[in-house]
Structures are given as structure tokens and as C-alpha cells.
Design an enzyme around this catalytic site. Structure first.
Site, PDB file in Angstrom:
ATOM      1  N   HIS B  96       0.428  -1.360  -0.374  1.00  0.00           N
ATOM      2  CA  HIS B  96       0.079  -0.210  -0.359  1.00  0.00           C
ATOM      3  C   HIS B  96       0.896   1.769   0.230  1.00  0.00           C
ATOM      4  O   HIS B  96       2.299   1.625   0.842  1.00  0.00           O
ATOM      5  CB  HIS B  96      -0.711   0.118   1.124  1.00  0.00           C
ATOM      6  CG  HIS B  96      -2.135   1.265   1.302  1.00  0.00           C
ATOM      7  ND1 HIS B  96      -3.364   0.679   0.207  1.00  0.00           N
ATOM      8  CD2 HIS B  96      -2.458   2.812   1.705  1.00  0.00           C
ATOM      9  CE1 HIS B  96      -3.500   2.440   0.255  1.00  0.00           C
ATOM     10  NE2 HIS B  96      -3.329   2.978   1.007  1.00  0.00           N
ATOM     11  N   VAL B 138       1.304  -2.767   5.712  1.00  0.00           N
ATOM     12  CA  VAL B 138       1.854  -2.565   4.497  1.00  0.00           C
ATOM     13  C   VAL B 138       1.061  -2.815   2.908  1.00  0.00           C
ATOM     14  O   VAL B 138       2.479  -2.675   2.574  1.00  0.00           O
ATOM     15  CB  VAL B 138       3.651  -2.800   5.020  1.00  0.00           C
ATOM     16  CG1 VAL B 138       4.027  -1.860   6.404  1.00  0.00           C
ATOM     17  CG2 VAL B 138       4.015  -4.230   5.285  1.00  0.00           C
ATOM     18  N   GLU B 139       0.833  -4.227   3.586  1.00  0.00           N
ATOM     19  CA  GLU B 139       0.227  -5.112   2.932  1.00  0.00           C
ATOM     20  C   GLU B 139      -0.877  -4.245   1.496  1.00  0.00           C
ATOM     21  O   GLU B 139      -1.158  -2.562   0.853  1.00  0.00           O
ATOM     22  CB  GLU B 139      -0.040  -5.940   2.737  1.00  0.00           C
ATOM     23  CG  GLU B 139       1.124  -6.185   3.179  1.00  0.00           C
ATOM     24  CD  GLU B 139       1.533  -8.001   3.705  1.00  0.00           C
ATOM     25  OE1 GLU B 139       1.478  -9.534   2.382  1.00  0.00           O
ATOM     26  OE2 GLU B 139       2.618  -8.553   4.576  1.00  0.00           O
ATOM     27  N   MET B 140      -2.537  -4.820   1.789  1.00  0.00           N
ATOM     28  CA  MET B 140      -3.797  -3.623   1.173  1.00  0.00           C
ATOM     29  C   MET B 140      -4.225  -3.159   1.918  1.00  0.00           C
ATOM     30  O   MET B 140      -4.726  -2.870   1.379  1.00  0.00           O
ATOM     31  CB  MET B 140      -4.006  -5.648   1.399  1.00  0.00           C
ATOM     32  CG  MET B 140      -3.865  -6.363  -0.143  1.00  0.00           C
ATOM     33  SD  MET B 140      -4.536  -8.069  -0.418  1.00  0.00           S
ATOM     34  CE  MET B 140      -6.064  -7.791  -1.294  1.00  0.00           C
TER      35      MET B 140
END
Lengths: 329, 329
Positions: B96, B138-140
Site C-alpha cells: 500500500h 504495508v500490504e493491502m
């Protein structure tokens, strides 16, 4: 199936269809049908970039290649996502570091049929278009020389570029990158939609409401701009949709007359390429039809007319291109 | 081919192979071969989540679905990219807003064979793993309730969840989302690598150097941790690779003994899932083999040994799962 075989069979299908079209039965709408053209299996191929299986195959790899973005995770297929009608289904494109661009992502499906690329037509063809998103700060944000250097590091790309451009001594260059991407995109076509089958003589491929929608589409003048095989004149028309301050083609030409002008978008596969308009602020086809009636044709469509035209637009969804995900190096 | 047919044919192939294995010819390495297990076509299926074609099909849609990320452009397939060995081929995951995580993305290929998920083993199974990346900042970066609401807006997901979980009154829930994703991932296996064919009796499936590599792999003790069908013991071992300050499993347990411990990664398809190590700082298999010799086994491998083991590791690349990109709603 390999790209080569796909290409060969698609071309063969195209010829077969041209010969084998059945005699047209009549539903009394011949005058309307005559205003349209079915989508060919392939768009025009420019003389300076012959369509070869080698370029198409290379272009497919490059289209899915995130290492030509500065983050290493964004490829053409991120925004032109094959799972989402080869677009992204969000209002405005989201690219490098989550930055949001100014405009809605156009689908690459049938983009070879367009006479101008990008919403503002700043490039005339797919070769011109291909490199823009790689370099754009809000998209892949990659310096072109760095992208080419990165590709050069892979033996597989050295081989594939050499095979695609056998006469070039240094085939990994910007021109050839653009030509390969353009070649792949020229294979991403969606023939044989219900409307194409109808135009080719299968009069039952559309139901009555869909035919009423076609009639309304013609009678109300939508076809003035949405004409030709991709249902766009590839020309620029003045429109300011709700919420948009985008000056459109004026950015390209600096000409006052081009203020708020945008290229007519294709209506092929429009049912699977929502949301709509240059700013992607319109979620449904119904709203879009109403807005276009109001803004472009100066009329308030009846609800029935909106429903009919929407039903017609749904018949423009064609067969999605067969795709085997490449195994990148 | 539909998921259902794929599943049926894969299961049939599995049984056929089990029956039809030819009599083993001898190259004198039977004692070595006996230390390994060929990769089955399917991992163990947990009793609480039977593998059904409906769940697998739904899971495939969800795996490619970017609308369950807060940006709307990141899906499981962004980092677990089928074009890149179902991983991302960058050192550490980028999610993200371009944020870079702490660890290298593990491939989802054969992940159903692992007895612990994530580098630190913080989840025991794929059901536990599936929701982590959706919610991770920090991902989706998507709140799980929002993801479920988003899915509920689509008729297609209402139908697909209802078909996959016919006994549930409100089938769109976190548990069922996790179960569907886990089910799809359990079909992403890569049987029939050259090494599997060798283990099953085709003694010419490996050349002499690759066999020398297998012997070196056993004799030097690599097999102590890289054992079983996925070549991992799914256990935790202390290692601090160059450049890493990551405390590993200690983050999960708070137990001093777990400081710098990481789950042994699978070696299946290791040749196509570079870069390596928890921090992704190691680009090549040769370097990785040398580092593992030094850090885990306390020995400096000869160049020939490194070359042989690397050649052996290349034989662990299996047949990639067939994939038809879903047409998302």
C-alpha cells in the site's frame, strides 16, 4: 496454445467469417444495422510495425513485466488488468507510491482500432502510447533508459528482442519496446459480441429491448460520435462531466478551441469497463447514458430510453482474448 | 478448462501415477533417493475445510480481487504474481502506497505442504494466513469488515459464496473468505519436476551433475532442515543473514530462544523464486548455497559443490498450475 497458433487461428477465423456469413434474415431494422460495422478480428496494422508472432509474444512478456517500473511491482497489467476488462475499475488510475492520477484508465481492449490514444489524444497510435505510462511519475515512474537497462540484464529478453527484431544490431531499444507492446495490444480484441453476431445476420442475437436500444442510440444521435467498428470517431468533443475540471485536449494543443475536449471513448465492452467518464466519477451505465444525453445531445432521456440504450450497450461485450500468463525471467 | 475439471483431472493424474510408476532402474543412488519424497499433486486437506470446486473457484476470484485492498489496485496476485513464480522477485514486499515491508515474499506455490505459515510461523495454516495481508498496513491495508462489505456489493460474490457454503445463512464472512483463499492455494502445486520424475523411477530425468548435487545436498546435511515433500521441516532455525536485523520468530513468541529463528523455506521452485533469504538480499542460488553452508552448517563449500547443489536445486522446478484469469465482477 502458443501465440503463433492463436494468431494463425484468429486470422483464419476472421477470413472464414467473412466468407461464411449467412444470408441476412430481416427484422425490419436493416436501415439501422447499416449504420454500424462489426468488429474485425484485427485492427489495421501499420506498415512500419508488421504484426509478427515474435513481437506479440515479446509484447506479452513486457505487458506483464513489473521490473520496468521503479517500484518493481507495477506493470501495464496492474491498471490494464485482464481480470477487470483490461482496465482497473476504480475512478482514477492509482500508480507509483499510491499516487492517484487525473483520469480514468481506458481499457486496452480493441485499442488498436482507435485513431488517437489517451483521453486527450496526445499520441496518434499505440507505438506512441506504449512508453508514456512507464515514464509517468504517477504511473510506473521509471526512467526509460533504466527500464531498457533492466531488460538487458535478462538473457530471455536478449533472446526475445533478437528474435522479434532480427535485423537490429542492438534490438533492446525504446522503439522496439514500444513496437512490441503495441503489437501485443493489437491482438487484444473482442469480436463476436452479441451485437456483432446480430450485424452479421443472426437476428436473434439481440432481444427486442436491445434492438429498441440500438434504434434509440441511432435516433437520438449517439451514433454521431460513437461510430465505426469500435463505436468511436476517435475525435475530440467538448464535455465537462460532473466533478471534472480537467481541460482535456487543451493541455496538448494550447488551443482555446480544445478546452474541455476529450477523445470519444470506445463503447466496446463498456459494460465491463466501469466506472465512466474522464474522471471515473460515474458508476453505472444508466447514469452515463443520462449524462451523455444531457451534456452532448441537450436532452433529458426518458427512463425507458435509458434502459433500452443500456440494454443495447450490454450487447457490445465481446469474447475476451485468450491469455496464457507468461513465465517471466 | 474449468476449475472442476482441472481438479478432477489432477486427482486422476495423481492416482494414475501412484499406480503406474515404472520399476525403478538403478544408478546406485537408491540410498540417497530414499531420503526424499516426491511432491504429491495435493497437500493434506484439513477436516474443517474440505476442498470443493466451488471454494476453489471462489478463492481464485478472491485471490485476484483488488477491491479488497484500500487502494483498490492491490490483490493477493500483486505480490504472489503468477508471472513471477507466484512471488514478486523483489527483495522485500512492496504494498500500500509503495511502502516496503520487512521480509521477502514467499511463493504460494505448494504452500499447503507447509506446517507453518509466514517467515515467523505466526499462523499454523493457510486459513490463518489468508487474512493477514489484507489487513496489514504495508500490504493491502484494508479493514476486514470493509473488505467483506465491498464483496457483499457484488451479486456475483453473493452467488459464489452461497454456492461454496450452502449451509451458511450469511456466507460472506471472514472465516469463509479465509477458507476459500486457502482452498484455492491448495491447488497451486507443482508436481512432476525433473527431481520428482527421478524419484519416481525415471533415472535419466537428472544428469550427472544434478545427481552429484543431490548427493552433496544429503552428505553436507542440507537435508536436515530441507526435508519432506516440500523440502522443508516447517521448523524454526536460528540464522542472521548478511544485512538482516530481523528477530524472526521472537516477534511471535517473545521467547529469547526464538530470537533470529525463521521457518525453513521450501526449496520447491527455488530457481524461479529469487531473490532469497528473509530480507531478499541474496540474488543468486550460488550465493545462497554458500551462505547456508557458512551460516547453518559451519563450512565453506568448494566452488564445485556450490555448482552441483545449484544444479540440483534447478531440478526442483515443477509444472506450474494451469490458470485461467477470472473475469471479476
Amino acid at each position: 496454445m502458443t501465440t503463433k497458433r492463436l494468431l494463425a487461428s484468429a486470422i483464419a477465423m476472421g477470413s472464414a467469417l467473412a466468407i461464411a456469413a449467412p444470408a441476412m434474415a430481416d427484422d425490419g431494422l436493416g436501415n439501422y444495422r447499416d449504420r454500424f460495422e462489426p468488429l474485425p478480428h484485427f485492427p489495421p496494422i501499420p506498415a512500419h510495425n508488421s504484426l509478427t508472432p515474435e513481437k506479440v509474444e515479446l509484447g506479452k512478456f513486457l505487458f506483464f513485466e513489473p521490473r520496468i517500473s521503479s517500484s518493481g511491482v507495477i506493470s501495464c497489467a496492474t491498471c490494464h488488468n485482464p481480470a477487470l476488462g483490461w482496465a482497473d475499475r476504480i475512478p482514477r488510475a492509482t500508480g507509483h507510491d499510491g499516487q492517484i492520477g487525473e483520469r480514468n484508465t481506458p481499457t486496452v481492449l480493441n485499442s488498436g482500432f482507435l485513431g488517437a490514444q489517451f483521453w486527450d489524444g496526445r499520441e496518434p497510435d499505440l507505438e506512441g502510447q506504449a512508453l508514456g505510462p512507464i515514464e509517468a511519475d504517477v504511473e510506473m515512474a521509471m526512467d526509460l533508459d533504466s527500464a531498457l537497462e533492466r531488460l538487458t540484464e535478462f538473457d530471455l529478453y536478449q533472446e526475445k528482442f533478437a528474435r522479434a527484431y532480427p535485423d537490429d544490431e542492438s534490438p533492446i531499444n525504446a522503439d522496439n519496446l514500444a513496437k512490441a507492446l503495441a503489437s501485443f495490444q493489437r491482438t487484444l480484441n473482442t469480436p463476436n459480441s452479441p451485437f456483432d453476431r446480430y450485424l452479421r445476420g443472426d437476428i436473434d442475437a439481440l432481444n427486442q429491448q436491445e434492438k429498441d436500444g440500438m434504434v434509440a442510440f441511432v435516433d437520438n444521435g449517439c451514433i454521431a460520435c460513437h461510430s465505426g467498428p469500435a463505436l468511436t470517431d476517435s475525435n475530440f468533443h467538448r464535455i465537462q462531466v460532473p466533478g471534472s475540471t480537467d481541460v482535456g485536449r487543451y493541455e496538448v494543443t494550447g488551443n482555446e478551441a480544445d478546452m474541455y475536449r476529450f477523445r470519444t471513448p470506445t463503447l466496446r465492452n463498456v459494460a465491463v469497463t466501469y466506472p465512466y467518464m474522464n474522471n471515473g466519477a460515474t458508476e453505472t451505465l444508466e447514469e452515463s447514458v443520462a449524462i451523455m444525453g444531457r451534456e452532448m445531445l441537450g436532452r433529458e432521456f426518458e427512463e425507458q430510453t435509458i434502459a433500452d440504450i443500456t440494454a443495447f450497450l450490454h450487447t457490445l461485450t465481446g469474447e475476451m482474448p485468450a491469455l496464457e500468463i507468461p513465465a517471466l525471467p
